[in-house]
Design an enzyme around this catalytic site. Structure first.
Site, short mmCIF file in Angstrom:
data_model
loop_
_atom_site.label_atom_id
_atom_site.label_comp_id
_atom_site.label_asym_id
_atom_site.label_seq_id
_atom_site.Cartn_x
_atom_site.Cartn_y
_atom_site.Cartn_z
N SER A 56 33.99 36.15 44.75
CA SER A 56 35.36 36.04 45.22
C SER A 56 35.78 37.13 46.20
O SER A 56 36.86 37.00 46.79
CB SER A 56 36.31 36.05 44.03
OG SER A 56 36.33 37.31 43.41
N SER A 112 31.33 38.57 41.89
CA SER A 112 32.29 38.54 43.00
C SER A 112 32.17 39.68 44.01
O SER A 112 32.74 39.59 45.09
CB SER A 112 33.72 38.50 42.45
OG SER A 112 34.00 37.21 41.96
N LYS A 127 40.30 44.23 49.08
CA LYS A 127 40.52 42.88 48.57
C LYS A 127 42.00 42.73 48.23
O LYS A 127 42.62 43.67 47.72
CB LYS A 127 39.65 42.67 47.33
CG LYS A 127 39.58 41.25 46.81
CD LYS A 127 38.57 41.16 45.65
CE LYS A 127 38.40 39.74 45.14
NZ LYS A 127 37.39 39.66 44.07
#
Lengths: 543, 543
Positions: free
Chosen positions: B210, B234, B135
């Site tokens: 996310s 997330s 990420k």
């Protein structure tokens, strides 16, 4: 008893309504002194006069050996109980260390344990028959728990503090709950219910606080070990001032479930922990092992499931100790500096690698922890005081002015405080790893035991609360000696707080006989290593 | 690419100054697609067309087997890298999952690893040659880390996120950093730098957020596993929506040292955690074992030294699972309910003890966690948005209105929130212990993958963030089938939020092919048990 009850209340009529209850509480405490264990006034403090020879041997036996002797049938629980009941009574007569005495219940419990052992040939658990004292604010099922606040003088708790229950299930014998100061936020002992507690080494001095009664009773051998709590030094200061061992473990290892407080909600910035006071490092170890073998995390989801590891006592040559002689904020007084230098020499001579620790960030950390204490603008504390009209004591006023005092903090400020805390947590650990330092040796307080109700600076202990590094306080065996520990009248203080604290040690005679104790600190969560190292460091230093 | 770039900024002049940089960033991302790995447009999404047969076998091999094959010399790091580089490229072409591609560096790294292996006959570590996606907001030394905020588009980080560095030292190969939404507080993917990411199962749907790009790339086999983060769902939401495994571990096991955020200070009320997404429970286990075998707590004093325990995969007959069909706030849609019932039947048939979980306190917990998110009045987020003038996206506006929105919290309110949290932590665990329930099986979200930029309710995941109970999300193998999963048009919603969310699933056709995933939850700190149980539960349910 030990007077100094303050009458300075803003609400005399309201407070007057509580006075009969406070008087009744004091009378009950007095009645808790059973004649059979009591020392005639003229013998105080010559406790040994009322103990038999076997009883004197019992109170001098460490807890880890007592449980073995009881388990093997060499001693009964009643024999052990009676010895400690007598010394606890003497300790209370001498220092006013108890808030509640229930000797008859203790004796009954010891008798039942003996009966169980006689019938089954077994113990109920690893603490079978061990007399343990408890700081008052731990909930005790069926008894009043007030946390030194008059407003709660009728507050009968219907549950056990989980950690206390674990000790009970392991076979502990309870018979005394010990004193603590108003708000718990003094490094002294005064409260409006039972008044001041005194230092058994020199009754003109404080036993420290807030686990004041624990320091006094454990030092006087009135219990094998005791349970204190610490959010700024409240286990370590009494341990140091009274001359016993005290462990402030890393947070969230021992349960604080069912403890009575006047704090708002749950505080994560600096976490109040529970921990033991005892006369040997081995007993501290025993306490922790029993407490964690019970897997308290299965009944308290705020805990971390870290079992107590059985680590070896390190060899002197395998440890590296950094000594912090001065935190850069308030310089320690001559007796403490003497203790540190004495320890350094002894340790070096025994093969321990000794280096110096350069302090950093202490002022910032202490300012931050003081803000954590008062982030709710002390509302819970002030509400608890106002609700009965009880007088606000001097050191309470001092504590309520910490940090932002009446202004409190926003969540944003608290989070920035937590970020600063974590920055120093990282930096302290990184520095230890970089230097290969296993432990930091430092003062516990600026000086030896202070005069009553005088201490304003807690940085030597509260630094480690905010960093959450575990510590063991231990006695060096040295005592303050006015002939040697001459005040350094030429020292120019770096700040007002240093001036204030440093000047408290103006007349060395007043501190005669106060133990010189030190604080050993390790890395977060490595409590086991600190306890085992404290054992060897104590052996070397006190030899 | 996947347009929807919003131009609704209050400060067009300021924002315009950033646009050339944003354009350059997008161009660089586009250039990161190397021709040799690229799929001709007409073949999207028929990725298998550009992969050789051995490469197809590689991407279908779980990570824990790939590392063995590389270590034994059966495969080279370069062979493995090229297979995943191709699928990663296809994944990006299909879903826009990457924020940064650096395939050339990945190839070079794989070559170096092969050379090392050839020379020494050894691997550099347990992840030698394993392609792992990251990420974007994890600091990557020498590369820009912006956390989806335009203001940080030049922010070259000079350190490694500690957890990423651990993977690197273990032999991982990095080549792609994946997309995340503005503020990180969407269960979707939109941001002003690289735009929307799409769901590989149905590109009309969101991959969740996310950790949006991680969900998409791992599902498309563009990496063996990926690193996400989770403060409200997330990791779990993208895992569920894309149909892969995702672990939200208990706090403070994996290091968040050196991660870029727009949060204020350090948040203790609800703690953001880092965790893996992968295609098998065994790979989740591998990730955790490698991460914790490195003892990250020696370099991050905020961590707890809990090694990853090697626990056995439980037998079906030895586990008791409670199913939560409805959290009492927003009822799950028909495909999710079908998945839960299907799982219940399969589990029962395999000998698992299955009971029903009565939800309690969810609304209060979710309200509290929403207040934790916004306790600083979202100041850090708003400052980061305003500083570049970038448009504030719809789901950002929704997230910024959470809790008290612009008002924030006092420290007192936050502490009362923490007390409420701890009350429910205790009660949830006590209930599990009382019922003998090992795990709770529940939805991950109200429904299957949602349409783009629509989700407002996160309670099914954020409940566990505030309680801090670890979860593994896993695919059931079922997909949304409009013919079976008919909307329940007669259902009378209990609240506005339920009405809003429930009505998102009005036209079942739109959700065709979306994976039906479930969430398995265990007790705090017992992450190992949850991962091992998820393996067996998944095997049973998906069989």
């Amino acid at each position: 008893m030990y007077g100094r009850y303050v009458n300075d209340t803003e609400n005399p009529e309201l407070y007057a309504t509580f006075m009969p209850k406070v008087e009744a509480y004091r009378a009950k405490l007095k009645a808790g002194i059973l004649d059979e264990y009591k020392l005639p006034d003229e013998l105080v403090p010559k406790a040994e006069k009322i103990l038999t020879k076997p009883e004197l041997a019992i109170i001098d036996t460490p807890g880890y050996q007592l449980v073995e002797k009881i388990a093997s049938g060499e001693l009964t629980s009643v024999e052990v109980f009676k010895a400690f009941a007598k010394t606890a009574t003497v300790a209370h007569q001498t220092t006013n260390c108890a808030m509640e005495l229930f000797m008859d219940e203790g004796l009954k419990r010891a008798e039942e344990l003996d009966e169980y052992y006689k019938k089954t040939g077994k113990t109920v658990g690893p603490l079978h028959g061990l007399p343990i004292s408890l700081k008052e604010h731990y909930n005790y099922k069926g008894k009043v728990t007030h946390c030194a606040n008059v407003i709660r003088i009728d507050n009968v708790t219907d549950n056990w503090c989980l950690t206390v229950e674990v000790l009970l299930n392991a076979g502990a014998v309870f018979y005394v709950r010990t004193t603590e100061p108003q708000t718990l936020m003094h490094l002294c002992s005064n409260n409006n219910i039972t008044g001041l507690c005194l230092n058994p080494n020199n009754t003109a001095l404080t036993p420290g606080g807030s686990s004041s009664g624990e320091g006094a009773i454990v030092a006087m051998k009135g219990s094998v070990m005791g349970l204190g709590s610490d959010i700024g030094g409240s286990i370590r200061c009494p341990a140091a001032f009274c001359g016993v061992f005290g462990l402030r473990p890393t947070q969230k290892r021992l349960s604080m479930k069912n403890v009575t407080f006047s704090f708002t909600g749950v505080e994560e910035g600096v976490v109040c922990v529970l921990g033991p006071l005892a006369r040997t490092a081995q007993d501290i170890d025993l306490f922790m092992k029993v407490s964690l073998d019970a897997k308290p995390w299965e009944r308290d989801a705020t805990l971390i499931p870290l079992p107590w590891r059985d680590v070896p006592v390190p060899a002197a040559k395998d440890i590296k100790v950094a000594i912090m002689y001065d935190d850069g904020v308030v310089k320690p007084t001559p007796p403490i500096l003497r203790g540190l230098k004495y320890a350094a020499e002894k340790l070096k001579a025994s093969g321990v690698t000794v280096v110096e620790w350069e302090p950093f960030g202490v002022k910032e950390c202490v300012e931050t922890v003081n803000c954590f204490y008062s982030a709710d603008a002390n509302k819970a504390q002030k509400d608890a005081l106002a609700a009965s009209g009880e007088p606000v004591l001097e050191l309470t006023k001092n504590a309520l002015a910490f940090g932002r005092g009446d202004d409190g903090w926003s969540a944003t400020e608290e989070r920035l405080g937590q970020a600063l805390r974590d920055k120093y947590r990282m930096e302290y650990q990184d520095k230890m790893m970089e230097l290969g330092v296993d432990f930091i040796l430092s003062p516990t307080y600026v000086s030896v035991a202070a005069k009553l109700e005088t201490i304003h600076y807690w940085g030597y202990t509260s630094l480690w609360n905010v960093l959450d590094f575990p510590n063991v306080v231990f006695p060096t065996g040295l005592k303050c000696d006015p002939a040697v520990d001459v005040p350094d009248s030429g020292y120019a203080p770096r700040s007002d707080i240093e001036k204030y604290e440093y000047e408290l040690y103006k007349d060395a005679k007043e501190f005669k006989g106060a133990p010189i104790s030190l604080q050993l600190t390790g890395r977060r969560w490595f409590d086991e290593e600190v306890v085992k190292a404290a054992q060897v460091v104590h052996e070397i230093v006190s030899a």
